[in-house]
Each structure stands twice: as structure tokens, then as C-alpha cells.
Design an enzyme around this catalytic site. Structure first.
Site, PDB file in Angstrom:
ATOM      1  N   CYS A 376       1.083 -14.689   0.730  1.00 34.59           N
ATOM      2  CA  CYS A 376       0.137 -14.258   1.758  1.00 34.59           C
ATOM      3  C   CYS A 376      -0.774 -15.405   2.194  1.00 34.59           C
ATOM      4  O   CYS A 376      -0.353 -16.265   2.960  1.00 34.59           O
ATOM      5  CB  CYS A 376      -0.662 -13.047   1.280  1.00 34.59           C
ATOM      6  SG  CYS A 376      -1.475 -12.150   2.625  1.00 34.59           S
ATOM      7  N   HIS A 498       3.923  -9.558   0.073  1.00 34.62           N
ATOM      8  CA  HIS A 498       3.596  -9.552  -1.363  1.00 34.62           C
ATOM      9  C   HIS A 498       4.790  -9.007  -2.151  1.00 34.62           C
ATOM     10  O   HIS A 498       4.844  -7.802  -2.449  1.00 34.62           O
ATOM     11  CB  HIS A 498       2.375  -8.669  -1.629  1.00 34.62           C
ATOM     12  CG  HIS A 498       1.094  -9.213  -1.105  1.00 34.62           C
ATOM     13  ND1 HIS A 498       0.209  -9.935  -1.883  1.00 34.62           N
ATOM     14  CD2 HIS A 498       0.535  -9.135   0.127  1.00 34.62           C
ATOM     15  CE1 HIS A 498      -0.843 -10.267  -1.154  1.00 34.62           C
ATOM     16  NE2 HIS A 498      -0.678  -9.805   0.075  1.00 34.62           N
ATOM     17  N   GLU A 500       5.446  -9.142  -5.178  1.00 30.38           N
ATOM     18  CA  GLU A 500       5.071  -8.649  -6.515  1.00 30.38           C
ATOM     19  C   GLU A 500       4.870  -7.134  -6.550  1.00 30.38           C
ATOM     20  O   GLU A 500       5.011  -6.504  -7.604  1.00 30.38           O
ATOM     21  CB  GLU A 500       3.810  -9.350  -7.031  1.00 30.38           C
ATOM     22  CG  GLU A 500       2.551  -9.110  -6.226  1.00 30.38           C
ATOM     23  CD  GLU A 500       2.356 -10.092  -5.087  1.00 30.38           C
ATOM     24  OE1 GLU A 500       1.235 -10.123  -4.537  1.00 30.38           O
ATOM     25  OE2 GLU A 500       3.306 -10.823  -4.754  1.00 30.38           O
TER      26      GLU A 500
END
Length: 528
Positions: A376, A498, A500
Site C-alpha cells: 500500500c 493488502h 496479508e
């Protein structure tokens, strides 16, 4: 639908979310379909505008909901996708009730905490328990974690709603699990009195726990369990010790050893099925390698980067490599510290503070061929660094941070936005991946879906110049740049999204796998 209500006592931050997720994992390993709801008693509508340094990570769901980090744990432990409605806040409840009052739904009646607020809470719980993004997934058990601590003014209406639900539903359709702290005194003896007082406060609200999970720094001895059982009117086998664990993914196994599964199954009148141990085997495999990765932070609180920590752990587990994290404050770290790392990760964030340190770390990683992963803001700062040090725009900057050559610009749809809450580019969006790139090597797909949370993007005016000078954009959403990489570098990779947020212990995120693998290769080369 069976409900397991999870409350907390003595103090906050005991790990109610991990306990709830672990109970869910235990049931999931027995073939039951499980969902989860987190109740946050604060007045905010969602977690999106809350200071991460105070509240921890803002977890983003597939539907764009900005929610409490515990929902991230639920998704990781249970391998499910939740919705924004699985995070119930006081703000949401009161907003809904007030809107109904303004419409005249209550026919002129006086609107009160009981029954109107509690009825709304019960309705939200019932609706959310049935709601799922996963097609064909129908939950049989719903975990409902009530945030805060018993005795807090903010949580009173929610606990009253739980009391009412327990009275309205059949006896075997609900269970109440209370998580408390059993601290040690100066002599090292574990003290049960705080737990006794916490359960007393719960009973004064009309709630009696079926299970008490006792958090402590060691396994609770039998004499302490007996005392809690006798004073709190809970069967001895329902006093469960939850000692500190070296890894959160080991907690379900520890609760298994304590017999928690049978207690829960008996309370809910569920069949005692065989255990699928595959998940346990995955999270306990031994490591054969170790790498050190530096995360250049600006908030200084590890919980702000919880999903990144877990995604690195998942990737490391996949590659049998223990990932050791070195936290580097973006404003105070010394450049020499970067030389000790096997990889550099620049996470997301907002605001100008610490940006200079992030850019310095990116330049060091690029020039010294150290594996780099940007997420990001890390993606945007990689563009800024490249524009400054390769293209020669010394004043290259993001529009977010002021005047200069703005190679990062505000998203067009954000130009007239005045409110902060829930207005960013949020949630899952498709990304087209260019074949023959590192991104394609990692994903093995030409179309992927990942979760986003940002207001700025690569300025279209500079895209061609960046590409002509060697920066490759290997993932796009229309004319919006989503992934960048440098083919001349061992691993220089960054994403606007993102990844994750979709990583799981049994299904690690492709960019994190690629990054950790590159770190392992870099470390091996350094020691040859």
C-alpha cells in the site's frame, strides 16, 4: 444455530478473540461449520477512523468493512470470509434504532434501552450468524465475542441482550464462556480471587458462565481449579487452563489437551466426532531455516501490523523458515541496521511522518539487491523513490504529503469526498496480472482478487515514463496500477493492495511466499 457467547473479566487484552477463534477451530476440526461475530461496545460505527496506535490494526474484509482485528483472527483460524455485519458496534446499533425512530417505526412509543436497543442487538446477532460471503456455507455454530470487560458501562446492553437470548433459546442452543485472568502474586502464587469477583459481577447481570477459561503464565494447578469451580458454581472439568503459548496457532491444541472440546460439545448437545488433525500438523511443523526481516514502521505498536506478522509466519511455515522480525522505527533507525537484514518490508500507513525513513530503506534495498516487499503506502513510496533516484525528480512526492512532482495522486473518485469514515477504496477488487512477470510466477493466474484500503494511486501522467526507465507494472485494475516490480532485482515487489488480509496458516499469500523465499536465497548467498 448454536451460539457460544464469549465474555471477558478482570482486564482487557486477555485474548478473548484468540480463545473464541481457538474454540471455533476445535469445532471446525470436527467437521462443524462455524462463524463468528465480534461485538465492540464503542460508539464508532466501525474501526476505520480509529487511531491504530490505540486500537490496533484496522482489518479490511472482502466487502470493504473496516473492522476490529479479532475478525482477522477469526478468518485466519476458521478459513472463512466474514462481512462487515459480523462486527457489531454500539454506534451501528444506536444509529439503526434512531433511524427507525425518525421513520416512525415505533408508532410514537418511548424508545428505550430495553427493549428497543436489546431487540436490535439480538436481531443483528441472528442476522449476522446466517450471513456469509461463501456460497453454500451455512454455519451450525456462531461464536459471539462481547468486547471489553464485564462491569464496563458500555457493554451492559450487549450483556443484557445475551441474557435475554439465553432465556429465549433452548437450553442446549447456547453456551457462555468467560475468559478471566489468574495473576501471580509477589511470591509467585496464582490468585483466583479476581476470577471469583469477575464471575460475581457477571452473575449480578443475570448471567452464569458454563465454562471459565483461565489465562495465566503457567498451567493452572488442580487446587486452583477446584477453588474456582466451588466458588463460581462451574463443574471442575469446565474450568479450563489457558497458559501462555509460544504461538497463537498452538492455542487450539492446548485447549484440546484441557478437554475443552468435550465440554463445549456436551453443552451444545453436539455429536463427538473424530478430529481432523491436518490443521494441527501444519501449524506445528519444525523449521529448518531462519530469516530476519526488517519492517520499517511509523506507529511503533506491533498490533498495528498484526496481519503482516501473521502472513510472514504463514509464508515461513510454508517454506519451513522461521521469520524473525526486526522492528525499525522509520524516524530513528540507523541505515547500518538495514545491512543486517535478509529482507525489507514497508507496510501501509497514513500521514507524512516517517516517510523519509521509508524512502531511504527502499533505496537501500533497491541499490543493494536486498529483497523488498512494499504494501500500500510501501508501493506508493517505491514509486516515489524510483522517481527521485532513477528518473531524477528530486521533489517527487505523493499528493497526500504536499507540493512537488506528485507521482502519486488522489483517486479521481476521492476528489469530492468530505467524510473520512468508510470512504476510501475498500475491499476486494479484481487485478489483471501480466503473464511472464514475477507477479504471474507467484500467483500462476492472470486474474486475481485482493483487498484494498487507500485513497491515492500512481499518477497516470508518469506511468509511461516510469515504465520506460525499467519499472514494470505487472498488475492492473483497468488503468489503475496495482503491482510493481523490478526485473533487474532479485526481488523488488510491491502491491497497492493488502495481500496479508487473505493469508491463512494453510494457504499463505503468494507475495509473502515469494518474499520470504527470496530472503532465504539472499541469506544463503551472503554466507557462501
Amino acid at each position: 444455530m448454536k451460539y457460544i457467547f464469549v465474555t471477558g473479566g478482570v482486564m482487557s487484552g486477555l485474548g478473548k478473540g484468540i480463545t473464541a477463534a481457538s474454540i471455533g477451530r476445535i469445532l471446525k476440526n470436527r467437521g462443524y461449520q462455524v462463524t463468528a461475530i465480534k461485538i465492540d461496545p464503542y460508539l464508532n460505527i466501525d474501526a476505520g477512523t480509529m487511531n491504530p496506535a490505540q486500537h490496533g490494526e484496522v482489518f479490511v474484509l472482502s466487502d470493504g468493512g473496516e473492522v476490529d482485528l479479532d475478525l482477522g483472527n477469526y478468518e485466519r483460524f476458521l478459513d472463512i470470509e466474514l462481512t462487515r455485519n459480523h462486527n457489531i458496534t454500539t454506534g451501528k446499533i444506536y444509529k439503526s434504532v434512531i433511524e427507525k425512530e425518525r421513520r416512525g417505526d415505533f408508532l410514537g412509543g418511548t424508545v428505550q434501552i430495553i427493549p428497543h436497543i436489546t431487540d436490535e442487538i439480538k436481531a443483528c446477532i441472528a442476522r449476522s450468524a446466517e450471513e456469509f460471503e461463501n456460497n453454500g456455507y451455512k454455519a451450525e455454530v456462531c461464536l459471539v465475542e462481547v468486547g471489553g470487560t464485564v462491569g464496563d458501562i458500555e457493554s451492559m446492553p450487549f450483556l443484557e441482550a445475551v441474557r435475554q437470548m439465553r432465556g429465549e433459546l433452548p437450553a442446549h442452543d447456547t453456551a457462555l464462556l468467560h475468559v478471566t485472568l489468574v495473576p501471580a502474586d509477589t511470591m509467585g502464587d496464582l490468585k483466583t480471587k479476581p476470577t471469583q469477583h469477575s464471575v460475581k459481577a457477571l452473575r449480578e447481570l443475570g448471567l452464569r458462565p458454563d465454562i471459565i477459561v483461565c489465562r495465566s503464565d503457567r498451567v493452572l494447578p488442580m487446587h486452583s481449579r477446584r477453588k474456582i469451580s466451588e466458588f463460581c458454581d462451574v463443574p471442575l472439568n469446565a474450568v479450563v487452563s489457558a497458559a501462555d503459548a509460544s504461538d497463537i496457532y498452538h492455542v487450539p491444541m492446548e485447549l484440546e489437551k484441557e478437554g475443552a472440546a468435550n465440554v463445549v460439545l456436551d453443552l451444545l448437545d453436539l455429536e463427538k466426532r473424530g478430529v481432523d488433525a491436518e490443521w494441527y500438523r501444519t501449524v506445528t511443523e519444525d523449521y529448518t531455516n531462519r530469516v530476519t526481516i526488517g519492517i520499517v514502521t511509523k506507529y511503533g505498536i506491533e498490533d498495528v501490523y498484526l496481519s503482516i506478522k501473521e502472513a510472514l509466519k504463514h509464508a515461513g511455515r510454508t517454506l519451513s523458515a522461521e521469520v524473525q522480525i526486526k522492528w525499525l522505527d522509520a524516524e530513528t533507525y540507523e541505515p547500518a541496521e538495514l545491512a543486517e537484514l535478509d529482507g525489507v518490508l514497508i507496510p501501509g500507513g497514513f500521514g507524512q511522518r516517517g516517510v523519509s525513513g521509508k524512502v531511504t530503506a527502499i533505496r537501500y534495498a533497491r541499490e543493494n539487491q536486498i529483497p523488498f516487499l512494499g504494501i500500500c503506502l510501501g508501493f506508493q513510496m517505491a514509486v516515489v523513490e524510483f522517481a527521485r533516484d532513477v528518473l531524477g525528480y528530486e521533489d517527487a512526492i505523493s499528493e497526500e504529503f504536499g507540493e512537488g512532482t506528485q507521482v502519486i495522486a488522489l483517486l479521481p473518485e476521492q476528489e469530492n469526498v468530505t467524510k473520512l469514515g468508510g470512504t476510501m477504496r475498500l475491499g476486494s477488487y479484481p487485478v489483471d496480472v501480466v503473464e511472464g512477470t514475477r507477479a504471474w510466477d507467484l500467483y500462476q493466474k492472470t486474474s486475481i482478487t485482493e483487498r484494498h484500503r487507500h485513497r491515492y494511486e500512481v499518477n497516470p501522467e508518469y506511468i509511461e515514463e516510469l515504465k520506460e526507465n525499467g519499472l514494470v507494472f505487472s498488475g492492473m485494475n483497468g488503468n489503475r496500477m496495482e503491482i510493481l516490480e523490478l526485473p533487474s532485482h532479485p526481488f523488488f515487489f510491491a502491491t497497492q493492495f493488502h495481500p496479508e488480509f487473505r493469508s491463512r496458516p494453510t494457504r499463505a499469500s503468494p507475495p509473502y511466499i515469494g518474499f520470504v523465499k527470496a530472503c532465504m536465497e539472499y541469506k544463503n548467498q551472503e554466507h557462501q
